[in-house]
Design an enzyme around this catalytic site. Sequence first.
Site: not given
Length: 420
Positions: A137, A214, A217, A240, A378
């Site tokens: 991302h 990261d 997700q 999220k 993104c």
Amino acid sequence: MIYSKMNNTTTDIPTKIDWAAIRAQFPVLDQEINGKKLVYLDNGASSQMPKSVSDRIDAYHKHEHANIHRGIHSLSQQATDAYEATREKVKNFINAGSLEEVIFTTGTTDSINLVASSYGRKNFKEGDEILVSEMEHHANIVPWQIIAEETGAVLKVIPMNEAGELLMDEFHNLLSDRTKMVAVVHVSNALGTVNPVEEIIEAARERNIPVLLDGAQSVPHSKVDVQALDVDFFTFSAHKMCGPTGFGVLYGKKNLLEDMPPYRGGGDMIDKVTFAKTTWNDLPHKFEAGTPPISAGIGLGAAIDYLTDIGMENIAEREAELLAYATEKMSRIDGLRIVGTSDNKASVISFLLDGIHPTDAGTILDQQGIAVRTGHHCAQPVMDHYGIPGTMRASLSFYNNEEDIDRLGEGIELVKEFFG
Ligand code: 7TS
């Protein structure tokens, strides 16, 4: 009770969860959009909030609001306790080693910028290399580019194959004495790929290179244990994972965080201020300048309670079921191509329809009350890899159901009819 655990002493009966009852706890899903029952399939961008979370935030505003960490009065102490309770919940949720390792930020983007700026400014120099992947991302690319520009470090990129999987041989070849940071997405938002982060961390560890994952997700969809992973930095966003916007987490190993200079200056992050010299507060507050989004922090705590109550293993299992159902269904649609076909995927399906621009298709789906994201998500380098401007993306959450996926299938058929 939202679900029932059936325990039998003689046989192993699996946990039985009433997913329909869980779905009913999300008031936002119970509405019509453009005259049709809403089908919300944009959970990768932002997931929805159950009533227990919005009620908790509401109660804070109605009964508990005061600034934190500074008041002797009872309301301020109550607000501080509620806010700090979230730190304990986050610590347990990701199995951090201590509360000092849980830094509150405004989200994944903020967390990565913090590490890039603070760690990078102190440790990177001319010729050093920062390793990211082709499926990042923008939030895990641009902060590193900014600090690279300032320090003379350079970005190196782990490539991926057509299925959207990292080329691990290339990764191992790219690691060298010049590598000063490996920053990789745990689960790709554009492709759904779950990366082999254990292998990445192990290889980096052998060379004493810190790894940032990261986790924007991954945390909402599966159990993450930062100590078992032995990861150095881990980032995620509340919005999220059934929580509010404006709040997120940076997990960092204590020894690394202790060595890092503050990212932003102001109230709360100081020990003593004089015009001659200022000293810093202890972890985690050293990185938390100014009044934070207090209600959002308390909301994240409620979201973690909610997810924990259902059980992350159960959530992962249900989403795997939904992903399999959706993949099978969509694979049978003529002219539909799934982008991102790794065997190890989270519940994200990016796809293209022959000869139809994703934005046009998304608009027709919206008219059917179906919310998907369209565009580059993104992650422009991912789109460049495939030579496409963007995709449509259905990202599923545990509160979606088979009917949502059927409606998506019907919507896609309508799109195809519309564009002839
Ligand atoms: N990293 C990943 C992997 C993401 O998916 C996102 C947001 C971010 C970082 C940034 O998170 P933020 O909370 O700081 O904005 N991803 C998406 C998406 O897929 N659609 O909209 C936002």
